[in-house]
Design a protein around this motif. Structure first.
Motif, PDB file in Angstrom:
ATOM      1  N   ILE A  94      72.381  31.718  33.488  1.00 35.85           N
ATOM      2  CA  ILE A  94      71.222  32.608  33.505  1.00 35.85           C
ATOM      3  C   ILE A  94      71.033  33.158  32.105  1.00 35.85           C
ATOM      4  CG2 ILE A  94      70.219  34.721  34.450  1.00 35.85           C
ATOM      5  CD1 ILE A  94      71.847  34.307  36.952  1.00 35.85           C
ATOM      6  N   GLU A  95      69.839  32.981  31.548  1.00 34.97           N
ATOM      7  CA  GLU A  95      69.552  33.546  30.235  1.00 34.97           C
ATOM      8  C   GLU A  95      68.430  34.575  30.339  1.00 34.97           C
ATOM      9  OE1 GLU A  95      68.520  30.390  27.565  1.00 34.97           O
ATOM     10  OE2 GLU A  95      66.493  30.162  28.375  1.00 34.97           O
ATOM     11  N   GLN A  96      68.574  35.646  29.582  1.00 34.49           N
ATOM     12  CA  GLN A  96      67.564  36.691  29.562  1.00 34.49           C
ATOM     13  C   GLN A  96      66.447  36.317  28.592  1.00 34.49           C
ATOM     14  OE1 GLN A  96      70.425  39.838  28.577  1.00 34.49           O
ATOM     15  NE2 GLN A  96      69.907  40.824  30.516  1.00 34.49           N
ATOM     16  N   LEU A  97      65.225  36.658  28.968  1.00 33.27           N
ATOM     17  CA  LEU A  97      64.056  36.237  28.204  1.00 33.27           C
ATOM     18  C   LEU A  97      63.296  37.414  27.609  1.00 33.27           C
ATOM     19  CD1 LEU A  97      62.815  33.354  30.523  1.00 33.27           C
ATOM     20  CD2 LEU A  97      64.217  33.183  28.452  1.00 33.27           C
ATOM     21  N   GLY A  98      64.037  38.460  27.268  1.00 35.36           N
ATOM     22  CA  GLY A  98      63.484  39.532  26.454  1.00 35.36           C
ATOM     23  C   GLY A  98      62.498  40.443  27.152  1.00 35.36           C
ATOM     24  N   TRP A  99      61.523  40.873  26.381  1.00 34.37           N
ATOM     25  CA  TRP A  99      60.541  41.876  26.794  1.00 34.37           C
ATOM     26  C   TRP A  99      59.189  41.163  26.913  1.00 34.37           C
ATOM     27  CZ3 TRP A  99      61.775  46.945  27.847  1.00 34.37           C
ATOM     28  CH2 TRP A  99      60.717  47.845  28.021  1.00 34.37           C
ATOM     29  N   PRO A 100      58.816  40.685  28.104  1.00 33.07           N
ATOM     30  CA  PRO A 100      57.598  39.879  28.239  1.00 33.07           C
ATOM     31  C   PRO A 100      56.341  40.647  27.842  1.00 33.07           C
ATOM     32  CG  PRO A 100      58.972  39.695  30.190  1.00 33.07           C
ATOM     33  CD  PRO A 100      59.539  40.801  29.380  1.00 33.07           C
ATOM     34  N   ARG A 101      55.432  39.952  27.196  1.00 31.04           N
ATOM     35  CA  ARG A 101      54.103  40.484  26.922  1.00 31.04           C
ATOM     36  C   ARG A 101      53.110  39.694  27.754  1.00 31.04           C
ATOM     37  NH1 ARG A 101      50.135  39.179  23.185  1.00 31.04           N
ATOM     38  NH2 ARG A 101      51.541  37.716  22.131  1.00 31.04           N
ATOM     39  N   MET A 102      52.334  40.377  28.574  1.00 26.58           N
ATOM     40  CA  MET A 102      51.485  39.706  29.550  1.00 26.58           C
ATOM     41  C   MET A 102      50.016  39.955  29.266  1.00 26.58           C
ATOM     42  SD  MET A 102      51.957  39.641  33.678  1.00 26.58           S
ATOM     43  CE  MET A 102      50.809  40.904  34.213  1.00 26.58           C
ATOM     44  N   GLU A 103      49.225  38.887  29.332  1.00 27.08           N
ATOM     45  CA  GLU A 103      47.777  38.955  29.194  1.00 27.08           C
ATOM     46  C   GLU A 103      47.150  38.395  30.463  1.00 27.08           C
ATOM     47  OE1 GLU A 103      47.612  37.946  24.414  1.00 27.08           O
ATOM     48  OE2 GLU A 103      47.633  36.319  25.885  1.00 27.08           O
ATOM     49  N   VAL A 104      46.250  39.164  31.077  1.00 29.41           N
ATOM     50  CA  VAL A 104      45.637  38.761  32.343  1.00 29.41           C
ATOM     51  C   VAL A 104      44.128  38.663  32.174  1.00 29.41           C
ATOM     52  CG1 VAL A 104      45.348  39.303  34.788  1.00 29.41           C
ATOM     53  CG2 VAL A 104      47.463  39.962  33.609  1.00 29.41           C
ATOM     54  N   ASP A 105      43.573  37.542  32.589  1.00 29.83           N
ATOM     55  CA  ASP A 105      42.123  37.376  32.646  1.00 29.83           C
ATOM     56  C   ASP A 105      41.673  37.739  34.058  1.00 29.83           C
ATOM     57  OD1 ASP A 105      42.175  36.420  30.036  1.00 29.83           O
ATOM     58  OD2 ASP A 105      42.302  34.320  30.686  1.00 29.83           O
ATOM     59  N   TYR A 106      40.993  38.894  34.183  1.00 27.46           N
ATOM     60  CA  TYR A 106      40.514  39.340  35.485  1.00 27.46           C
ATOM     61  C   TYR A 106      39.083  38.858  35.720  1.00 27.46           C
ATOM     62  CZ  TYR A 106      44.507  42.561  35.559  1.00 27.46           C
ATOM     63  OH  TYR A 106      45.765  43.092  35.551  1.00 27.46           O
ATOM     64  N   ARG A 107      38.780  38.572  36.974  1.00 31.08           N
ATOM     65  CA  ARG A 107      37.427  38.170  37.354  1.00 31.08           C
ATOM     66  C   ARG A 107      36.458  39.333  37.128  1.00 31.08           C
ATOM     67  NH1 ARG A 107      37.375  36.009  43.168  1.00 31.08           N
ATOM     68  NH2 ARG A 107      38.459  34.308  42.098  1.00 31.08           N
ATOM     69  N   ALA A 108      35.308  39.052  36.537  1.00 27.77           N
ATOM     70  CA  ALA A 108      34.318  40.092  36.256  1.00 27.77           C
ATOM     71  C   ALA A 108      33.903  40.791  37.546  1.00 27.77           C
ATOM     72  CB  ALA A 108      33.093  39.482  35.575  1.00 27.77           C
ATOM     73  N   GLY A 109      33.840  42.129  37.472  1.00 27.26           N
ATOM     74  CA  GLY A 109      33.439  42.918  38.621  1.00 27.26           C
ATOM     75  C   GLY A 109      34.539  43.152  39.625  1.00 27.26           C
ATOM     76  N   ALA A 110      35.784  42.757  39.296  1.00 30.78           N
ATOM     77  CA  ALA A 110      36.906  42.884  40.231  1.00 30.78           C
ATOM     78  C   ALA A 110      38.185  43.106  39.431  1.00 30.78           C
ATOM     79  CB  ALA A 110      37.020  41.635  41.099  1.00 30.78           C
ATOM     80  N   ARG A 111      39.294  43.090  40.149  1.00 32.26           N
ATOM     81  CA  ARG A 111      40.606  43.108  39.485  1.00 32.26           C
ATOM     82  C   ARG A 111      41.434  41.912  39.946  1.00 32.26           C
ATOM     83  NH1 ARG A 111      42.755  49.177  38.150  1.00 32.26           N
ATOM     84  NH2 ARG A 111      40.720  50.141  37.787  1.00 32.26           N
ATOM     85  N   HIS A 112      40.736  40.847  40.227  1.00 35.69           N
ATOM     86  CA  HIS A 112      41.394  39.622  40.667  1.00 35.69           C
ATOM     87  C   HIS A 112      41.907  38.845  39.451  1.00 35.69           C
ATOM     88  CE1 HIS A 112      42.146  35.970  42.990  1.00 35.69           C
ATOM     89  NE2 HIS A 112      41.567  35.309  42.000  1.00 35.69           N
ATOM     90  N   PRO A 113      43.226  38.604  39.343  1.00 32.18           N
ATOM     91  CA  PRO A 113      43.771  37.868  38.194  1.00 32.18           C
ATOM     92  C   PRO A 113      43.538  36.368  38.362  1.00 32.18           C
ATOM     93  CG  PRO A 113      45.531  38.434  39.708  1.00 32.18           C
ATOM     94  CD  PRO A 113      44.278  39.025  40.291  1.00 32.18           C
ATOM     95  N   GLU A 114      42.791  35.778  37.445  1.00 35.86           N
ATOM     96  CA  GLU A 114      42.493  34.348  37.552  1.00 35.86           C
ATOM     97  C   GLU A 114      43.439  33.504  36.703  1.00 35.86           C
ATOM     98  OE1 GLU A 114      37.854  34.071  38.693  1.00 35.86           O
ATOM     99  OE2 GLU A 114      38.255  34.336  36.547  1.00 35.86           O
ATOM    100  N   HIS A 115      43.747  33.978  35.509  1.00 33.08           N
ATOM    101  CA  HIS A 115      44.638  33.250  34.610  1.00 33.08           C
ATOM    102  C   HIS A 115      45.526  34.261  33.888  1.00 33.08           C
ATOM    103  CE1 HIS A 115      46.003  29.885  32.150  1.00 33.08           C
ATOM    104  NE2 HIS A 115      45.882  30.667  31.085  1.00 33.08           N
ATOM    105  N   VAL A 116      46.796  33.883  33.710  1.00 30.05           N
ATOM    106  CA  VAL A 116      47.779  34.810  33.143  1.00 30.05           C
ATOM    107  C   VAL A 116      48.582  34.087  32.064  1.00 30.05           C
ATOM    108  CG1 VAL A 116      49.716  36.350  33.652  1.00 30.05           C
ATOM    109  CG2 VAL A 116      47.972  35.918  35.409  1.00 30.05           C
TER     110      VAL A 116
END
Length: 366
Positions: free
Chosen positions: A238-260
């Protein structure tokens, strides 16, 4: 008080009988969670089982979304004694080989299954999960997660699905500790000073040569209060992968995550780019008993030998209006430095979250 069947085994951790837990907190729980899908984005199963020793309740649920229809069945009963058996109503879990193989059975005319779980990699013990609401501890729990495959049969509203382990994948976890259960706690001050927001991400994924488990929690200002990112290999490393930085593309007019996009770092400092497309989703407050379900929630006393079946049209305005205020489990198709993987993307971005640009509970993506 009578001794519990577990008292026969050398598993005690306190001077108490195993009939009791070490805390008197009414919200103590002990739960299984599973999901399964066929990688098509057309069918998705979420199911779980829980016991609530200080509430005297045991319950389970199974929820399947197929296209725009979602069927949920749930069972609840009095918990008389803690034991190694996980059974309530027509639902049961059998541990075939601890931390490796289980059988999950649900017997109901609207939703039935007999499924065998096989872990693909070692289970991962996550960081201890603590969630505070001001000075109040809302959640204090431990959990392990695992990715794997399924075999067996599933029937939903008369339609059969052959669950082939070469196709059907999923993730599972076991958690225990304190979290809101049963009837709501008195809110008092906190009813007048509600939380500004809730941001949560949980990503277990299975690839051919490794598994990823990522779990992140942030406050409205972006302060990260829980950070776990690990990669598990077939040999158990098991290896640790640090401090993730996340970018989420939400659907316009909602909070639905389409691509991450999740930016990870190996122990040697090498970058790992994880990209996720979300497919079918199940909102956990609709049929699965998680916080927000008005009809039934985990640990709630429903009487002895209780069972219920409900269905949802996922295109109805009543359902779509509630989606921005839900934790949603999505089937996830992923790529990590060229490798393809599958699993789950569980996400909630409710209320204010400064890094996402959301100002309040009604602000949606532009």
């Amino acid at each position: 008080m009578k001794p519990a069947p577990l008292d026969e085994f050398p598993v005690h951790q306190t001077p108490l009988s195993m009939a009791q837990v070490s805390t008197s907190d009414r919200n103590f729980y002990d739960r299984n969670y599973f999901n399964a899908h066929d990688r098509s984005g057309e069918v998705f199963l979420v199911t779980g089982f829980g016991v609530y020793p200080n509430l005297g309740v045991i319950d389970a649920f199974a929820t399947v979304r197929h296209g725009d229809a979602q069927r949920s069945v749930r069972f609840s009963d009095a918990l008389e004694s803690r034991s190694t058996e996980s059974v309530v109503g027509g639902y049961r879990i059998e541990v075939v080989e601890p931390l490796r193989s289980l059988r999950v059975v649900c017997e109901h005319e609207d939703l039935s299954m007999d499924l065998r779980w096989e872990g693909s990699f070692e289970a991962v013990l996550e960081e201890r999960h603590i969630l505070m609401d001001g000075p109040r501890t809302m959640l204090d729990a431990s959990r392990f997660a695992q990715v794997g495959s399924w075999s067996g049969m599933l029937n939903v509203d008369g339609e059969d699905f052959v669950v082939d382990p070469a196709v059907w994948l999923g993730t599972r976890d076991r958690s225990w500790g304190i979290r809101p259960s049963g009837a709501p706690d008195p809110q008092e001050r906190f009813a007048e000073e509600p939380r500004e927001g809730f941001w949560w991400t949980y990503i277990p994924l299975r690839f051919d040569d490794f598994a990823l488990v990522i779990i992140l929690q942030e406050s409205p200002d972006g302060h990260r209060s829980l950070n776990h990112a690990s990669r598990v290999f077939a040999d158990g490393r098991i290896e640790q992968l640090g401090w993730p930085r996340m970018e989420v593309d939400y659907r316009a007019g909602a909070r639905h995550p389409e691509h991450v996009r999740v930016h990870l770092t190996t122990p040697l400092g090498e970058p790992l780019l994880l990209e996720i497309d979300t497919l079918l989703g199940i909102p956990l407050s609709m049929g699965s008993g998680y916080v927000g379900d008005p009809a039934w929630s985990h640990g709630r006393w429903m009487g002895r030998d209780w069972s219920e079946s409900v269905s949802y049209d996922m295109t109805s305005p009543d359902v779509t209006a509630m989606l921005p205020y839900n934790v949603v489990d999505h089937v996830a198709r992923a790529r990590c430095n060229g490798a393809e993987g599958w699993g789950m993307f569980e996400h909630a971005n409710m209320g204010r979250h400064d890094p996402s640009g959301f100002k309040d509970w009604v602000d949606m993506a532009k």
